[in-house]
Enzyme design. Structure first.
Site, PDB file in Angstrom:
ATOM      1  N   LYS A 156       0.998  -1.370  -0.273  1.00 50.61           N
ATOM      2  CA  LYS A 156       0.090   0.207   0.064  1.00 50.61           C
ATOM      3  C   LYS A 156       1.228   1.309  -0.422  1.00 50.61           C
ATOM      4  CE  LYS A 156      -4.317   1.561   2.668  1.00 50.61           C
ATOM      5  NZ  LYS A 156      -4.948   1.368   3.784  1.00 50.61           N
ATOM      6  N   SER A 185      -9.796   2.416   3.071  1.00 47.26           N
ATOM      7  CA  SER A 185      -8.473   2.925   2.306  1.00 47.26           C
ATOM      8  C   SER A 185      -7.672   2.429   1.639  1.00 47.26           C
ATOM      9  CB  SER A 185      -8.177   3.717   2.425  1.00 47.26           C
ATOM     10  OG  SER A 185      -7.241   3.413   3.704  1.00 47.26           O
ATOM     11  N   SER A 197     -10.239   0.131   7.260  1.00 50.05           N
ATOM     12  CA  SER A 197      -9.882   0.291   6.030  1.00 50.05           C
ATOM     13  C   SER A 197      -9.217  -1.091   4.955  1.00 50.05           C
ATOM     14  CB  SER A 197      -8.678   1.322   6.140  1.00 50.05           C
ATOM     15  OG  SER A 197      -9.588   2.878   5.542  1.00 50.05           O
TER      16      SER A 197
HETATM   17  N1  GLN Z   1     -13.127   4.555   6.448  1.00 50.01           N
HETATM   18  C1  GLN Z   1     -12.464   5.041   7.684  1.00 50.01           C
HETATM   19  C2  GLN Z   1     -12.505   6.776   7.355  1.00 50.01           C
HETATM   20  O1  GLN Z   1     -13.058   6.909   6.413  1.00 50.01           O
HETATM   21  C3  GLN Z   1     -11.787   4.032   7.830  1.00 50.01           C
HETATM   22  C4  GLN Z   1     -10.433   4.953   7.300  1.00 50.01           C
HETATM   23  C5  GLN Z   1      -9.217   4.045   7.464  1.00 50.01           C
HETATM   24  O2  GLN Z   1      -9.527   2.894   8.400  1.00 50.01           O
HETATM   25  N2  GLN Z   1      -8.190   4.104   7.540  1.00 50.01           N
HETATM   26  O3  GLN Z   1     -11.519   7.280   7.980  1.00 50.01           O
END
Ligand code: GLN
Length: 483
Positions: free
Chosen positions: A66, A141, A165
């Site tokens: 990532k 993400s 995410s």
């Molecule tokens: N959907 C969550 C956010 O918008 C999770 C993001 C994450 O876990 N990095 O922050």
């Protein structure tokens, strides 16, 4: 070959049926195809070469990283314009730990900008598309990692999880996503989003592969003071421990259809699917019980997350000024240059979060918002920990159903579905180990189921996930285009 599991690939490599170089070439070719179709990568490392094959299961095997993991000499953008040219001079500990085992990075995967977001639409290189249906999102993400693993580019890619995410994109793409206990994997070299919630982890197509990879990534690290010594934990070796007699609970308020007034058809099917799988869990000799958790606490999850994560992100990302990293902004004073850099660099979603973060951290507001959110976090975690005294884990459906259409991604989901959509954040509040595995299909698209356990109890969580996965037919699933 890239549709195989790590153990299968290792056998092919050991027997000489394929070389590591050939695997890397295949994975690179596949990367370009998936880039074309899903826009999954920020960088494809076309010069990657195979490595020596040893007895190590990971040796010679290609994988993805990532783009919020720092990689020495390799562009690491976090999918943000503010770091669009940033090439770090050091590598994240988790990646160093992995590559010591001889696996080969072949690409850096695209994501929501700095991990903020759950749609895979906010990165500076554009939108990631779901390999099962390119009109749908991967969630985020870790959107690029999920798309690539599901499309069969390689058996695994790293992810990071601050709210869900890793686990949400895994569900939308029909694969496995595992976020270990907070601190099991060092965060050194992972771009910080919300440090008290950020967790490194992995996306794979099987629980076994997730165990193998996290065994390699984990370990205490003097460069991350929240990391802890897990050398007595061997996830892969102990994976098939007996689960008979274990006890799980699910939260009534989240899965009970009667708790919702306007349930969309796909959400209803998703919840039915979940209940059917609960029967399978019971057939494994695992007890499952329904538990009620205070609805006010559950309703507080999403807002607690917003306050804490935005506050921490605002503070963490105040170093992105365009002076030490990223393109220098225009202007005649340093304030103007900084303003220009941040105005041009960040997407509107991030800017909105910085406004929230700055507001809740202001001296006059801190007690009302930030400190109250900390209190709410504690109450939520305590309520779940109370259940962990009696149960080995919490089992819940992931999200409101299958992958959302990309053209709907701005739609704010129905308020009453928020808890169903956001409950995985509990795992980050408590630092709990949490794994999503595929749970069949709704409208031909994959949906996921999640198991979360108490801190340091990763072994147990993986044992249950492994047993459940083995009793269903969705292991090592490669995306088939449905239309
Ligand atoms: N959907 C969550 C956010 O918008 C999770 C993001 C994450 O876990 N990095 O922050």
């Amino acid at each position: 070959m890239m549709d195989k599991t790590i153990v299968e690939l290792h056998e092919e490599l050991k027997s000489g049926k394929v070389t590591s170089d050939e695997l890397v070439q295949e994975s690179l070719k596949k990367s370009h195809e998936v880039q074309e179709k899903c826009n999954a990568f920020v960088t494809i490392l076309d010069d990657a070469k195979g490595t020596e094959v040893t007895d190590d299961l990971l040796s010679g095997i290609p994988f993805g990283i990532k783009d919020n993991y720092s990689t020495k000499g390799i562009l690491s953008t976090g999918s943000s314009n503010t770091l669009k040219d940033y090439v770090p001079f050091f590598t994240a500990t988790a990646i160093e730990n992995l590559t010591k085992h001889g696996c080969v990075p072949v690409n850096k995967t695209a994501m929501d900008e700095f991990g903020m977001g759950g749609t895979g639409t906010t990165g500076h290189t554009g939108v990631q598309k779901n390999p099962w249906d390119t009109s749908r999102m991967c969630a985020g993400s870790s959107s690029g990692s999920a798309a690539a693993v599901a499309a069969g580019v390689y058996p695994f890619a790293t992810g990071s999880d601050t709210g869900d995410s890793i686990r949400k994109p895994a569900a939308f793409c029909g694969i496995v996503g595992y976020k270990p206990t907070y601190g099991m994997i060092s965060r050194y070299g992972l771009f910080a989003f919300a440090s008290s919630l950020d967790t490194c982890g992995v996306l794979t197509r099987s629980v076994e592969d997730a165990a193998i990879v996290v065994d390699a990534m984990k370990g205490i690290d003097p460069k991350d003071m929240t990391s802890w010594d897990s050398s007595n934990i061997n996830l892969y070796k102990d994976l098939s421990k007996d689960v008979k007699g274990k006890k799980l609970f699910y939260i009534k308020e989240i899965v009970d259809k009667n708790n919702y007034k306007n349930l969309p058809k796909e959400t209803e099917e998703h919840l039915d699917n979940f209940m059917k799988t609960i029967d399978k869990v019971k057939e494994l000799g695992i007890e499952v019980e329904e538990v009620s958790i205070n609805q006010d606490l559950l309703n507080a999850i999403a807002s607690t997350y917003v306050v804490i994560s935005c506050a921490e992100a605002t503070s963490n990302m105040s170093n992105l000024t365009g002076f030490s990293f990223g393109p220098r902004g225009e202007g005649s004073t340093y304030q103007e240059q900084m303003k220009d850099h941040r105005t041009k660099g960040f997407s509107s979603l991030i800017k909105r979060r910085f406004v929230i973060g700055s507001y809740v951290l202001q001296a006059v507001n801190q007690d009302k918002y930030f400190k109250n959110a900390q209190r709410a976090r504690r109450l939520i975690v305590d309520a779940i920990k109370e259940q962990f005294k009696k149960y080995d884990g919490l089992i819940l459906p992931v999200g409101t159903g299958p992958a959302t259409k990309l053209d709907n991604h701005d739609m704010v989901s129905d308020d009453e579905l928020t808890v169903l959509d956001e409950h995985l954040q509990i795992g980050n509040f408590g630092g709990f180990p949490s794994i999503t595995i595929p749970n069949g299909f709704v409208d031909g698209l994959p949906v996921g189921i999640n198991i979360t356990g108490n801190c340091y109890d990763d072994q147990n969580v993986l044992n249950i996930a492994y047993a459940l996965e083995s009793s269903m037919d969705y292991k090592n699933q490669i995306a088939k285009e449905v239309k």
